[in-house]
Design an enzyme around this catalytic site. Structure first.
Site, PDB file in Angstrom:
ATOM      1  N   ASP A 121      -2.848  -4.875   0.479  1.00 17.02           N
ATOM      2  CA  ASP A 121      -2.288  -6.158   0.990  1.00 17.02           C
ATOM      3  C   ASP A 121      -2.931  -6.619   2.234  1.00 17.02           C
ATOM      4  O   ASP A 121      -3.156  -7.676   2.362  1.00 17.02           O
ATOM      5  CB  ASP A 121      -0.787  -6.294   1.123  1.00 17.02           C
ATOM      6  CG  ASP A 121      -0.022  -5.016   1.744  1.00 17.02           C
ATOM      7  OD1 ASP A 121      -0.914  -4.272   2.390  1.00 17.02           O
ATOM      8  OD2 ASP A 121       1.123  -4.935   1.986  1.00 17.02           O
ATOM      9  N   MET A 143       0.927  -1.159   0.122  1.00 17.62           N
ATOM     10  CA  MET A 143       0.014   0.119   0.002  1.00 17.62           C
ATOM     11  C   MET A 143       0.804   1.175  -0.040  1.00 17.62           C
ATOM     12  O   MET A 143       2.092   1.222   0.319  1.00 17.62           O
ATOM     13  CB  MET A 143      -1.101   0.087   1.381  1.00 17.62           C
ATOM     14  CG  MET A 143      -1.895  -1.131   1.207  1.00 17.62           C
ATOM     15  SD  MET A 143      -2.863  -1.129   2.665  1.00 17.62           S
ATOM     16  CE  MET A 143      -3.985   0.350   2.499  1.00 17.62           C
ATOM     17  N   HIS A 144       0.180   2.280  -0.170  1.00 16.69           N
ATOM     18  CA  HIS A 144       0.711   3.885   0.055  1.00 16.69           C
ATOM     19  C   HIS A 144       1.556   4.003  -1.060  1.00 16.69           C
ATOM     20  O   HIS A 144       2.045   5.589  -0.840  1.00 16.69           O
ATOM     21  CB  HIS A 144       1.151   3.865   1.398  1.00 16.69           C
ATOM     22  CG  HIS A 144       0.518   3.079   2.547  1.00 16.69           C
ATOM     23  ND1 HIS A 144      -0.726   3.659   2.644  1.00 16.69           N
ATOM     24  CD2 HIS A 144       0.746   2.261   3.553  1.00 16.69           C
ATOM     25  CE1 HIS A 144      -1.220   2.821   3.870  1.00 16.69           C
ATOM     26  NE2 HIS A 144      -0.298   2.435   4.245  1.00 16.69           N
TER      27      HIS A 144
END
Length: 490
Positions: free
Chosen positions: A237, A78-79
């Site tokens: 995830d 992520m991110h």
């Protein structure tokens, strides 16, 4: 029919082939490089994700009836900030979730815009790893590159874009950008204005189980698949891992012991931790979840074993550990800073309490216990909200260790359920693909049919008591030493 789950991790992509009954037919993985151009920075080349995924897909599909492949779903780190120009070329290496360069931008968002406003707009406050601070950093430090940005996307969505041509993301992954109104499942107009982002630069939003497109004809030909193979949005995830462990619906819990460590609590209702120590995100099942995330979990053990002890004999090192709950050495597991609950990118790892009789085994044990205590910190926040969790699923590479599971069960005082498949995000991605292709009517229905608990680790009451005392000592350590990381006046 057959379904593919692609888990786009930090160090490797794992590809999984699942049949309609949830049986895993084959698993393939490919690694790629991780770059640290400056202390605290973490970057990757998105082209590596695509190339290694295509190479892995060729092997994954090598011996199956390719005509039976119906859909591809994703779980992904992520991110990360991925930026494309008007020709769809990557502008700069992706800035990853564990990158800590954005302390100044994070402070601006939390202190100037204000945590109260951020929580109102997005249900979260700013953390250094989130995408919005990275955008502000790029605007300030790389303005010429920023002027070229036409598309902003997350890592797994870059792969979906390359495979389908659809500029998309899902709600669970978008929740970690600090640009999404999590409660109402829409981009936050206030945050777009604050971050100087145009709506056209952001992808279309989908539920994790929705079809975003089909496989590009040229890629289908390269892989020997039908161009009618559906591409499913997938999930971040942790949400994908939660699907893969059946952590869906109301009040379910999952512990993920991967590169990072997470405590994931699913809910059918939207909710926010008043102190924002836990993230409030959308879930891949169409609901919501609260999540505590520590940046270094199994990666602490990997660092200790591979980098310091110079051994790959993880199990052999753990066999020598005997005195659980009696170790006098503590380990603060902040190798890449920390997120939940401290939100301190400058925090660093350390051993405390060593003496002349400290052994190699004591230090190894301290690393395992330090990660467990870090996860307990997030659990304590959940308990302070009145959430009562008595058992949890567990997944991730660290969950393969019987000793670590025993320590975690005692430190958290939770029953830990072991599921038949420990593949987490990849399995969740495949389940989402099956739902998107109509194999199951909902994510919850699919999980009830496909996810099976095969064992449970019960907390040892004697160890629970010992570790309770140790944890109360551990929780005093960070407040005591935090000024060493960044000074009194920060």
């Amino acid at each position: 029919m057959l379904y593919i789950g692609i888990d786009l991790g930090t160090s490797a992509v794992k590809l999984l082939l699942m049949d309609a009954d949830g049986k895993i037919k084959k698993i393939v993985s490919r690694t790629y490089d991780l770059s640290f151009p400056h202390p605290g920075w973490s970057e990757q080349n998105p082209a590596d994700w695509y190339e290694q995924s295509i190479d892995g897909l060729k092997e994954l599909l090598g011996e199956c009836d390719k005509s039976q492949v119906a859909g591809i779903g994703f779980g992904g780190q992520m991110h990360g900030l991925v930026t494309l120009d008007e020709r769809d070329e990557v502008i700069r290496p992706a800035i990853l979730w564990n990158d800590g360069r954005t302390a100044e931008e994070t402070d601006y968002l939390n202190q100037v815009v204000g945590k109260k406003a951020l929580s109102e707009y997005t249900a979260n406050i700013a953390f250094a790893g989130f995408t919005a601070p990275k955008i502000l950093w790029m605007q300030k430090h790389e303005p010429d590159l920023w002027k070229r940005v036409k598309k902003i996307m997350l890592p797994k969505d870059y792969l979906a874009y390359r495979l389908s041509g659809t500029f998309c993301t899902d709600y669970s992954d978008a929740s970690g950008m600090l640009l999404l109104d999590v409660e109402h499942r829409t981009w936050s107009e206030q945050m777009l204005e604050i971050c100087h982002v145009e709506r056209e630069q952001l992808p279309r939003l989908y539920e994790s189980y929705e079809v975003v497109g089909t496989l590009k004809p040229e890629i289908a030909e390269k892989l020997g698949l039908s161009p009618e193979v559906k591409i499913i949005a997938g999930a971040g995830d942790n949400a994908a891992a939660a699907v893969g462990t059946g952590t869906v619906g109301e009040g379910r819990c999952n512990l993920s012991l991967g590169t990072s460590g997470t405590l994931f609590i699913s809910s059918e209702k939207f909710g926010v931790d008043a102190h924002n120590a836990l993230h409030s995100f959308d879930h891949a099942d169409g609901g919501y979840h609260l999540m505590g995330c520590m940046l270094s979990a199994a990666s602490c053990n990997k660092w200790w074993m591979d980098g310091i002890l110079k051994t790959t004999e993880y199990a052999l090192e753990q066999e020598k550990i005997k005195n659980l709950g009696e170790n006098q050495v503590f380990f603060l597991p902040y190798l890449m800073g920390e997120r939940s609950p401290h939100n301190d990118p400058d925090a660093r790892a350390m051993f405390l309490g060593m003496s002349m009789d400290t052994t190699r085994e004591d230090l190894t044990q301290a690393v395992l216990e330090g990660v467990a205590f870090g996860l307990r910190d997030s659990l304590e926040v959940a308990r302070s909200l009145g959430i009562r969790i008595e058992r949890s699923k567990i997944c991730g590479g660290g969950a393969k260790s019987p000793l670590w599971k025993k320590i975690l069960a005692a430190v958290l005082n939770l029953r830990l359920d072991i599921i038949e498949s420990e593949e987490g995000p990849g399995y969740g991605g495949a389940i989402l693909a099956a739902v998107g292709c109509g194999e199951y009517e909902s994510v919850q229905a699919a999980c009830e049919k496909l996810v099976h608990v095969v064992d449970t680790v019960e907390p040892d009451p004697a160890l629970v008591e010992k570790y309770e005392a140790r944890y109360q000592e551990f929780r005093r350590l960070y407040p005591t030493v935090k000024t060493l990381f960044h000074g009194e006046n920060r």
